[in-house]
Design an enzyme around this catalytic site. Structure first.
Site, PDB file in Angstrom:
ATOM      1  N   TYR A 162       0.826  -1.216   0.000  1.00 16.47           N
ATOM      2  CA  TYR A 162       0.000   0.000   0.000  1.00 16.47           C
ATOM      3  C   TYR A 162       0.863   1.270   0.000  1.00 16.47           C
ATOM      4  O   TYR A 162       0.627   2.204  -0.775  1.00 16.47           O
ATOM      5  CB  TYR A 162      -0.923  -0.028   1.216  1.00 16.47           C
ATOM      6  CG  TYR A 162      -1.915   1.106   1.298  1.00 16.47           C
ATOM      7  CD1 TYR A 162      -3.058   1.121   0.497  1.00 16.47           C
ATOM      8  CD2 TYR A 162      -1.727   2.174   2.179  1.00 16.47           C
ATOM      9  CE1 TYR A 162      -3.978   2.156   0.579  1.00 16.47           C
ATOM     10  CE2 TYR A 162      -2.637   3.206   2.271  1.00 16.47           C
ATOM     11  CZ  TYR A 162      -3.770   3.187   1.466  1.00 16.47           C
ATOM     12  OH  TYR A 162      -4.680   4.226   1.554  1.00 16.47           O
ATOM     13  N   LYS A 166       1.107   4.160  -2.927  1.00 14.63           N
ATOM     14  CA  LYS A 166       0.774   5.571  -2.701  1.00 14.63           C
ATOM     15  C   LYS A 166       1.996   6.472  -2.929  1.00 14.63           C
ATOM     16  O   LYS A 166       1.865   7.607  -3.403  1.00 14.63           O
ATOM     17  CB  LYS A 166       0.198   5.766  -1.292  1.00 14.63           C
ATOM     18  CG  LYS A 166      -1.150   5.053  -1.080  1.00 14.63           C
ATOM     19  CD  LYS A 166      -2.221   5.565  -2.037  1.00 14.63           C
ATOM     20  CE  LYS A 166      -3.591   4.990  -1.730  1.00 14.63           C
ATOM     21  NZ  LYS A 166      -4.655   5.493  -2.625  1.00 14.63           N
TER      22      LYS A 166
HETATM   23  P1  NAP Z   1     -13.324   2.350   0.544  1.00 14.66           P
HETATM   24  O1  NAP Z   1     -14.461   2.756   1.434  1.00 14.66           O
HETATM   25  O2  NAP Z   1     -12.819   0.953   0.606  1.00 14.66           O
HETATM   26  O3  NAP Z   1     -13.729   2.728  -0.942  1.00 14.66           O
HETATM   27  C1  NAP Z   1     -12.909   2.398  -2.043  1.00 14.66           C
HETATM   28  C2  NAP Z   1     -13.787   2.232  -3.249  1.00 14.66           C
HETATM   29  O4  NAP Z   1     -12.968   1.806  -4.355  1.00 14.66           O
HETATM   30  C3  NAP Z   1     -14.852   1.162  -3.049  1.00 14.66           C
HETATM   31  O5  NAP Z   1     -16.082   1.610  -3.554  1.00 14.66           O
HETATM   32  C4  NAP Z   1     -14.278   0.005  -3.849  1.00 14.66           C
HETATM   33  O6  NAP Z   1     -15.233  -0.886  -4.335  1.00 14.66           O
HETATM   34  C5  NAP Z   1     -13.612   0.729  -4.994  1.00 14.66           C
HETATM   35  N1  NAP Z   1     -12.686  -0.155  -5.686  1.00 14.66           N
HETATM   36  C6  NAP Z   1     -11.838  -1.060  -5.166  1.00 14.66           C
HETATM   37  N2  NAP Z   1     -11.168  -1.695  -6.136  1.00 14.66           N
HETATM   38  C7  NAP Z   1     -11.607  -1.187  -7.308  1.00 14.66           C
HETATM   39  C8  NAP Z   1     -11.305  -1.449  -8.671  1.00 14.66           C
HETATM   40  N3  NAP Z   1     -10.413  -2.375  -9.028  1.00 14.66           N
HETATM   41  N4  NAP Z   1     -11.957  -0.753  -9.631  1.00 14.66           N
HETATM   42  C9  NAP Z   1     -12.887   0.168  -9.296  1.00 14.66           C
HETATM   43  N5  NAP Z   1     -13.211   0.479  -8.018  1.00 14.66           N
HETATM   44  C10 NAP Z   1     -12.588  -0.211  -7.032  1.00 14.66           C
HETATM   45  O7  NAP Z   1     -12.041   3.271   0.786  1.00 14.66           O
HETATM   46  P2  NAP Z   1     -11.938   4.800   1.276  1.00 14.66           P
HETATM   47  O8  NAP Z   1     -11.528   4.778   2.696  1.00 14.66           O
HETATM   48  O9  NAP Z   1     -13.109   5.587   0.860  1.00 14.66           O
HETATM   49  O10 NAP Z   1     -10.642   5.222   0.445  1.00 14.66           O
HETATM   50  C11 NAP Z   1     -10.691   5.964  -0.757  1.00 14.66           C
HETATM   51  C12 NAP Z   1      -9.275   6.358  -1.150  1.00 14.66           C
HETATM   52  O11 NAP Z   1      -8.681   7.096  -0.102  1.00 14.66           O
HETATM   53  C13 NAP Z   1      -8.361   5.149  -1.399  1.00 14.66           C
HETATM   54  O12 NAP Z   1      -7.497   5.431  -2.480  1.00 14.66           O
HETATM   55  C14 NAP Z   1      -7.588   5.051  -0.114  1.00 14.66           C
HETATM   56  O13 NAP Z   1      -6.340   4.420  -0.305  1.00 14.66           O
HETATM   57  C15 NAP Z   1      -7.448   6.509   0.257  1.00 14.66           C
HETATM   58  N6  NAP Z   1      -7.164   6.747   1.671  1.00 14.66           N
HETATM   59  C16 NAP Z   1      -8.052   6.411   2.643  1.00 14.66           C
HETATM   60  C17 NAP Z   1      -7.736   6.664   3.971  1.00 14.66           C
HETATM   61  C18 NAP Z   1      -8.676   6.331   5.085  1.00 14.66           C
HETATM   62  O14 NAP Z   1      -8.319   6.595   6.246  1.00 14.66           O
HETATM   63  N7  NAP Z   1      -9.855   5.791   4.822  1.00 14.66           N
HETATM   64  C19 NAP Z   1      -6.512   7.247   4.305  1.00 14.66           C
HETATM   65  C20 NAP Z   1      -5.632   7.577   3.302  1.00 14.66           C
HETATM   66  C21 NAP Z   1      -5.963   7.332   1.981  1.00 14.66           C
HETATM   67  P3  NAP Z   1     -15.664  -2.161  -3.428  1.00 14.66           P
HETATM   68  O15 NAP Z   1     -17.019  -1.819  -2.958  1.00 14.66           O
HETATM   69  O16 NAP Z   1     -15.594  -3.289  -4.339  1.00 14.66           O
HETATM   70  O17 NAP Z   1     -14.670  -2.375  -2.365  1.00 14.66           O
END
Ligand code: NAP
Length: 254
Positions: A162, A166
């Site tokens: 991861y 990033k």
């Molecule tokens: P999340 O709730 O898991 O949402 C991610 C979304 O991406 C889900 O709808 C997922 O679909 C979709 N996805 C996964 N694989 C995919 C693919 N191959 N093609 C198309 N869509 C796909 O995550 P989040 O927390 O909102 O995170 C969003 C972004 O922010 C990510 O890039 C994450 O790395 C980044 N981020 C998050 C945090 C945090 O604290 N949450 C911190 C730093 C960075 P599914 O429903 O299939 O899973």
């Protein structure tokens, strides 16, 4: 009238979490939104939120790690809305584990979605964005916003795949800004800290407390905190900002 009136945005991983809030915020500012997630039916809730905000939306199923899927998605968006002005590469996954025990499959899966997916969509939208023209005939360009992470800057034990993905997104952001800047296509990244979401809800309480101790603002971030920064970077108020990594993390790192 919003800052993004008439603009067309694509948001990946927009079926839930941070991507859903980004889609909603861009719509509130007037953008039409292509809501992209792995399956078209997972986009329905977000499509409803965009429409409720008074804008237009389509939901498209697409695996961001598949080149043909990505190209077909951008084609479908252009067929529906005419162009792409804003690209938000948000889809991301984790498959955590210590490096010495990490499987090839877990490494590849995370790199393919988080880093290759960002590259594929950036490549696919770059040409249409370069061709965008303002009403007076000058270049209207576009804005690409990549969602990175605080751990892509700091590193994090148990997240070799991861953090590498990033960190790669951060370097790709800077390179994209350099390659496309002369055509008025800007590219920036938002690096979220600890954001309340399904991704972080599953962490044990002691881990959450340890994170909280490192956050000067003494609260975890919300998806809306990220969405507000994305909407700013997408719009005209950020017209001289490119190649930057904006940390939205409550002060977690200096
Ligand atoms: P999340 O709730 O898991 O949402 C991610 C979304 O991406 C889900 O709808 C997922 O679909 C979709 N996805 C996964 N694989 C995919 C693919 N191959 N093609 C198309 N869509 C796909 O995550 P989040 O927390 O909102 O995170 C969003 C972004 O922010 C990510 O890039 C994450 O790395 C980044 N981020 C998050 C945090 C945090 O604290 N949450 C911190 C730093 C960075 P599914 O429903 O299939 O899973």
């Amino acid at each position: 009238m919003g800052n993004l009136e008439g603009k067309v945005a694509i948001v990946t991983g927009a079926g839930r979490g941070i991507g859903q809030q980004i889609a909603k915020k861009l719509a509130e500012q007037g953008a039409k939104v292509a809501v992209v997630d792995l399956k078209a039916e997972w986009c329905e809730e977000t499509v409803g939120l965009v429409k409720a905000a008074g804008s237009e939306a389509i939901g498209l199923g697409c695996n961001v790690a598949e080149s043909a899927d990505v190209d077909a998605t951008v084609k479908a968006v252009i067929a529906q809305f005419g162009t792409v002005d804003i690209m938000v590469n948000n889809a991301g996954i984790t498959k955590d584990g210590l490096l010495m025990r990490m499987s090839d499959e877990d490494w590849d899966a995370v790199l393919n979605v988080n880093l290759k997916g960002t590259f594929l969509f950036t490549r696919a939208v770059s040409r249409p964005m370069m061709k965008n023209k303002a009403a007076d005939g000058t270049s209207a360009g576009g804005s690409i916003i990549n969602i990175a992470s605080v751990v892509g800057i700091m590193g994090n034990a148990g997240q070799a795949n991861y953090t590498a993905s990033k960190g790669g997104v951060i370097a790709l952001t800077k390179t994209t800004a350099k390659e496309l800047g002369s055509r008025n296509v800007r590219c920036n990244a938002v690096a979220p800290g600890f954001i309340q979401s399904k991704m972080t809800d599953v962490l044990p309480e002691d881990v959450k407390k340890a994170y909280m101790d490192t956050i000067p603002l003494k609260r975890f971030g919300t998806a809306e905190d990220i969405a507000k920064c994305v909407a700013f970077l997408a719009g005209p108020d950020a017209s001289y900002i490119t190649g930057q990594i904006i940390s939205v993390n409550g002060g977690m790192i200096g």
